[in-house]
Design a protein around this motif. Structure first.
Motif, PDB file in Angstrom:
ATOM      1  N   ILE A 180       0.845  -1.205   0.000  1.00  0.00           N
ATOM      2  CA  ILE A 180       0.000   0.000   0.000  1.00  0.00           C
ATOM      3  C   ILE A 180       0.882   1.259   0.000  1.00  0.00           C
ATOM      4  CG2 ILE A 180      -1.752   1.305   1.305  1.00  0.00           C
ATOM      5  CD1 ILE A 180      -2.731  -1.463   2.388  1.00  0.00           C
ATOM      6  N   LYS A 181       1.909   1.241   0.840  1.00  0.00           N
ATOM      7  CA  LYS A 181       2.806   2.400   0.926  1.00  0.00           C
ATOM      8  C   LYS A 181       3.580   2.628  -0.371  1.00  0.00           C
ATOM      9  CE  LYS A 181       3.418   2.513   5.923  1.00  0.00           C
ATOM     10  NZ  LYS A 181       4.243   2.021   7.045  1.00  0.00           N
ATOM     11  N   ASN A 182       3.711   1.572  -1.174  1.00  0.00           N
ATOM     12  CA  ASN A 182       4.384   1.724  -2.459  1.00  0.00           C
ATOM     13  C   ASN A 182       3.398   1.975  -3.599  1.00  0.00           C
ATOM     14  OD1 ASN A 182       7.546   1.264  -2.551  1.00  0.00           O
ATOM     15  ND2 ASN A 182       6.692   0.149  -0.795  1.00  0.00           N
ATOM     16  N   GLY A 183       2.202   2.411  -3.226  1.00  0.00           N
ATOM     17  CA  GLY A 183       1.263   2.893  -4.235  1.00  0.00           C
ATOM     18  C   GLY A 183       0.224   1.905  -4.736  1.00  0.00           C
ATOM     19  N   CYS A 184       0.226   0.675  -4.207  1.00  0.00           N
ATOM     20  CA  CYS A 184      -0.761  -0.300  -4.691  1.00  0.00           C
ATOM     21  C   CYS A 184      -2.137   0.014  -4.110  1.00  0.00           C
ATOM     22  CB  CYS A 184      -0.368  -1.719  -4.298  1.00  0.00           C
ATOM     23  SG  CYS A 184       1.202  -2.230  -4.999  1.00  0.00           S
ATOM     24  N   THR A 185      -3.142   0.013  -4.982  1.00  0.00           N
ATOM     25  CA  THR A 185      -4.509   0.312  -4.539  1.00  0.00           C
ATOM     26  C   THR A 185      -5.420  -0.893  -4.709  1.00  0.00           C
ATOM     27  OG1 THR A 185      -4.824   1.158  -6.782  1.00  0.00           O
ATOM     28  CG2 THR A 185      -4.383   2.779  -5.042  1.00  0.00           C
ATOM     29  N   LYS A 186      -5.010  -1.791  -5.592  1.00  0.00           N
ATOM     30  CA  LYS A 186      -5.815  -2.999  -5.834  1.00  0.00           C
ATOM     31  C   LYS A 186      -4.903  -4.207  -5.613  1.00  0.00           C
ATOM     32  CE  LYS A 186      -6.709  -1.247  -9.889  1.00  0.00           C
ATOM     33  NZ  LYS A 186      -7.172  -1.120 -11.289  1.00  0.00           N
ATOM     34  N   ILE A 187      -5.002  -4.805  -4.426  1.00  0.00           N
ATOM     35  CA  ILE A 187      -4.037  -5.835  -4.045  1.00  0.00           C
ATOM     36  C   ILE A 187      -4.683  -7.215  -4.009  1.00  0.00           C
ATOM     37  CG2 ILE A 187      -2.441  -6.602  -2.239  1.00  0.00           C
ATOM     38  CD1 ILE A 187      -2.221  -3.632  -1.399  1.00  0.00           C
ATOM     39  N   ALA A 188      -4.119  -8.127  -4.791  1.00  0.00           N
ATOM     40  CA  ALA A 188      -4.638  -9.498  -4.806  1.00  0.00           C
ATOM     41  C   ALA A 188      -3.956 -10.320  -3.719  1.00  0.00           C
ATOM     42  CB  ALA A 188      -4.383 -10.132  -6.171  1.00  0.00           C
ATOM     43  N   PHE A 189      -4.663 -11.336  -3.241  1.00  0.00           N
ATOM     44  CA  PHE A 189      -4.112 -12.259  -2.242  1.00  0.00           C
ATOM     45  C   PHE A 189      -4.248 -13.673  -2.789  1.00  0.00           C
ATOM     46  CE2 PHE A 189      -4.537 -15.092   1.426  1.00  0.00           C
ATOM     47  CZ  PHE A 189      -3.456 -14.711   2.203  1.00  0.00           C
ATOM     48  N   LEU A 190      -3.101 -14.374  -2.921  1.00  0.00           N
ATOM     49  CA  LEU A 190      -3.141 -15.765  -3.387  1.00  0.00           C
ATOM     50  C   LEU A 190      -3.041 -16.668  -2.162  1.00  0.00           C
ATOM     51  CD1 LEU A 190      -0.725 -15.660  -6.491  1.00  0.00           C
ATOM     52  CD2 LEU A 190      -3.154 -15.057  -6.364  1.00  0.00           C
ATOM     53  N   SER A 191      -4.131 -17.369  -1.881  1.00  0.00           N
ATOM     54  CA  SER A 191      -4.162 -18.226  -0.690  1.00  0.00           C
ATOM     55  C   SER A 191      -3.902 -19.675  -1.098  1.00  0.00           C
ATOM     56  CB  SER A 191      -5.516 -18.077   0.000  1.00  0.00           C
ATOM     57  OG  SER A 191      -6.182 -19.298   0.093  1.00  0.00           O
ATOM     58  N   ILE A 192      -3.515 -20.517  -0.134  1.00  0.00           N
ATOM     59  CA  ILE A 192      -3.129 -21.889  -0.492  1.00  0.00           C
ATOM     60  C   ILE A 192      -4.029 -22.961   0.094  1.00  0.00           C
ATOM     61  CG2 ILE A 192      -1.460 -22.266   1.412  1.00  0.00           C
ATOM     62  CD1 ILE A 192      -0.890 -23.211  -2.274  1.00  0.00           C
ATOM     63  N   SER A 193      -4.724 -22.673   1.162  1.00  0.00           N
ATOM     64  CA  SER A 193      -5.546 -23.717   1.787  1.00  0.00           C
ATOM     65  C   SER A 193      -6.596 -23.044   2.636  1.00  0.00           C
ATOM     66  CB  SER A 193      -4.679 -24.615   2.677  1.00  0.00           C
ATOM     67  OG  SER A 193      -5.485 -25.354   3.560  1.00  0.00           O
ATOM     68  N   ASN A 194      -7.815 -23.586   2.628  1.00  0.00           N
ATOM     69  CA  ASN A 194      -8.860 -22.987   3.446  1.00  0.00           C
ATOM     70  C   ASN A 194      -8.967 -23.629   4.806  1.00  0.00           C
ATOM     71  OD1 ASN A 194      -9.851 -20.966   1.767  1.00  0.00           O
ATOM     72  ND2 ASN A 194     -10.839 -22.518   0.487  1.00  0.00           N
ATOM     73  N   VAL A 195      -8.222 -24.710   5.017  1.00  0.00           N
ATOM     74  CA  VAL A 195      -8.401 -25.434   6.276  1.00  0.00           C
ATOM     75  C   VAL A 195      -7.291 -25.153   7.289  1.00  0.00           C
ATOM     76  CG1 VAL A 195      -9.764 -27.260   5.205  1.00  0.00           C
ATOM     77  CG2 VAL A 195      -7.302 -27.539   5.399  1.00  0.00           C
ATOM     78  N   LEU A 196      -6.114 -24.764   6.824  1.00  0.00           N
ATOM     79  CA  LEU A 196      -5.011 -24.564   7.758  1.00  0.00           C
ATOM     80  C   LEU A 196      -5.127 -23.236   8.500  1.00  0.00           C
ATOM     81  CD1 LEU A 196      -1.934 -25.749   5.676  1.00  0.00           C
ATOM     82  CD2 LEU A 196      -3.040 -26.956   7.559  1.00  0.00           C
ATOM     83  N   SER A 197      -4.792 -23.252   9.778  1.00  0.00           N
ATOM     84  CA  SER A 197      -4.874 -22.022  10.556  1.00  0.00           C
ATOM     85  C   SER A 197      -3.859 -20.990  10.075  1.00  0.00           C
ATOM     86  CB  SER A 197      -4.692 -22.312  12.041  1.00  0.00           C
ATOM     87  OG  SER A 197      -3.415 -22.846  12.271  1.00  0.00           O
ATOM     88  N   ILE A 198      -2.666 -21.430   9.630  1.00  0.00           N
ATOM     89  CA  ILE A 198      -1.682 -20.430   9.184  1.00  0.00           C
ATOM     90  C   ILE A 198      -2.201 -19.687   7.956  1.00  0.00           C
ATOM     91  CG2 ILE A 198       0.381 -21.620  10.054  1.00  0.00           C
ATOM     92  CD1 ILE A 198       1.114 -22.046   7.040  1.00  0.00           C
ATOM     93  N   SER A 199      -2.896 -20.404   7.091  1.00  0.00           N
ATOM     94  CA  SER A 199      -3.419 -19.790   5.882  1.00  0.00           C
ATOM     95  C   SER A 199      -4.474 -18.749   6.251  1.00  0.00           C
ATOM     96  CB  SER A 199      -4.002 -20.889   5.001  1.00  0.00           C
ATOM     97  OG  SER A 199      -4.136 -20.459   3.692  1.00  0.00           O
ATOM     98  N   ASN A 200      -5.319 -19.081   7.193  1.00  0.00           N
ATOM     99  CA  ASN A 200      -6.355 -18.140   7.621  1.00  0.00           C
ATOM    100  C   ASN A 200      -5.753 -16.934   8.343  1.00  0.00           C
ATOM    101  OD1 ASN A 200      -8.376 -19.699   6.488  1.00  0.00           O
ATOM    102  ND2 ASN A 200      -8.535 -20.990   8.315  1.00  0.00           N
TER     103      ASN A 200
END
Lengths: 353, 353
Positions: free
Chosen positions: A173-193
């Protein structure tokens, strides 16, 4: 060379020799020394299975991980081995290949005393953890690291996933990004959440709107992931920043950007969780959130040996959280002028022949 | 749940149940099925040590490798596991960390029937192989892969190290290199010597003079290697081509070139043996000789199971040599004009705001 021959050689009973080799208190130190030296000299090794039946010790720990072809896990194992070696223990490494079925099979294989303790990092499919509860019920010391089972009462060695995701997203965000995507790997692991929560809270704190189209659920199928990333990066309202929750997804994103001629960082800025050794040599160099992988492995082994040596310890008193580090490189900043200047020099060199 | 309880539950003798679980021919198929189903239902597992004492089978193979944090070895293990899984076997992974002492310790640990067979790739320190001959003398099936012991009569799964080094060196010569350095990793391993022979013969065939200053003996001490590479690349008569016999040395070379501002490929062209996943994403992308690592692991496991299942096989009849592949990328060619053109576009974009 068997016990009988050793007995004849030393003129001692098999029972005495056997006790001496097991370091029994019934045998004098002098006799033990004599027996052990002779055994060594004659290269006598106890049958491990017979000897395990008697003393119930394997002098071995198991490390169960999703995959060895991963810089984080290979470093964590090296950390665990460094500690086990000091205890004169061997380390058995098992891969689950991110499959719950394989994790269950390995757990069953380890249920009956093959090892003195187990360190595990869950597969990305593991939501039901009854196979691990079963190991614990059998009295086998168990320690989780990185990808942990929240509902099992065993020590957990983790990193600050939430905080470092928050910091990584804020950096974009500080480097100017306004539309940031998030690539997630698993819906079940607590670290992923936890990683996703850090991302979402950073957006919120900076008044950016959460957009479902920018949250892409990936898995360990590289081809399917690349298709999803390509769709994202060629869509009408494509992102200008991307946060990858594991390094495999950052590598796939680089490959797609090369394919569709998207410039990193001019068109897309990237931050990734990663222990990639070549991060600084990529084109452009990759900004990473780097975990202390070796230390995590070593801490997990250290706690595991506490459990092995003193089964009365309260496991929850042994939880440890370590800190990750944001290492800023060219993929997330606009500072490419230097690179271009040096390329200009190269160009001049070519033109000059 | 133990055998006694299972016996009560099924109203069969302990001996019958035990034989049924071991799949003995003395027991009818119907009874075996009944026993096995009940055992599964009640979650009964034999004590592995007791059961191993009886049937002398561990259903486990060991893979001994120098290091898991290496793309070649992690892929080879995945190949071996794919085969072992089909046989319903578990794979134990042991690392030697390139240390002969650790290799000897692991070999002793495995000497008494813990595993049904062993696959090994030697540490870079291993010249005396008596600890491995001892394993073979105990009747434990043994297969070498990649880094083999020439003097032990066991199957060897290798790649065309000599030919691919020759081709890689020739590729540098054809791209204008006249002074080609060779970074070697071990003086004791046969693969290392084969790679050096390929390099030397290619020089000879193209009338280039062998120069001792260009042959640098490295090891697994990264700091020491970098110093040697830096000395080489800053010397008065520095090379204009470099052949790295393992990928760690190519990565160190990239880092040194960045440090001393040497342009790859303009000042120095590089070819490396490597299975690095990010080779195509490096700056510049790295020309590699890539080995079929997964296939090597799978072939080695396949031959190992032949030995496990039929101990009468002549081991030397099982030697296999696989082919590597030269993958030409930017680090060894002069085709950088395209890259610079696209950077010019970026530059224009920056200048235009």
């Amino acid at each position: 060379m068997n016990l009988k021959q050793l007995s004849k050689e030393l003129n001692l009973s098999i029972s005495t020799i056997s006790k001496a080799l097991r370091d029994s208190a019934e045998i004098s130190i002098a006799t033990k020394k004599k027996v052990q030296e002779k055994a060594k000299e004659l290269n006598y090794h106890a049958n491990p299975f017979a000897s395990n039946l008697r003393n119930q010790k394997s002098n071995t720990i198991a490390v169960i991980i999703p995959a060895i072809a991963n810089n984080f896990f290979s470093s964590a194992i090296n950390g665990a081995e460094s500690f086990a070696q000091e205890k004169d223990y061997h380390v058995l490494i098992y891969q689950t290949h991110e499959a719950l079925e394989k994790e269950i099979s390995v757990s069953k294989h380890l249920q009956n005393g093959r090892v003195d303790g187990i360190m595990i990092s869950l597969s990305s499919e593991t939501s039901d953890t009854s196979h691990l509860a079963a190991l614990k019920d059998k009295g086998i010391p168990l320690v989780f690291f990185d990808r942990v089972a929240e509902n099992i009462d065993a020590p957990k060695i983790t990193v600050d996933d939430y905080e470092s995701s928050y910091i990584g997203t804020e950096h974009l965000i500080k480097n100017g990004c306004t539309k940031i995507a998030f690539l997630s790997i698993s819906n079940v692991l607590s670290i992923s959440n936890n990683r996703k929560r850090g991302y979402l809270d950073a957006l919120k704190a900076h008044n950016l709107i959460e957009d479902e189209r920018y949250i892409v659920d990936c898995n360990y199928d590289e081809t399917a992931n690349k298709l999803k990333i390509k769709n994202l990066l060629t869509s009408a309202n494509k992102p200008n920043g991307l946060f990858a929750s594991v390094e495999e997804l950052a590598i796939s994103t680089y490959e797609i950007c090369n394919e569709i001629n998207l410039n990193i960082p001019l068109d897309l800025k990237i931050v990734s969780f990663s222990n990639l050794q070549t991060a600084s040599l990529l084109n452009p160099s990759l900004t990473t959130i780097t975990q202390p992988a070796y230390e995590i492995g070593r801490e997990a082994a250290s706690v595991l040996f506490k459990l092995i040596e003193n089964k009365e310890i309260d496991p929850t008193s042994q939880n440890i959280e370590l800190k990750s580090k944001l290492i800023i490189r060219d993929s997330s900043t606009a500072k490419t002028v230097n690179n271009i200047a040096s390329t200009k020099k190269d160009l001049a060199q070519i033109l000059l022949g």
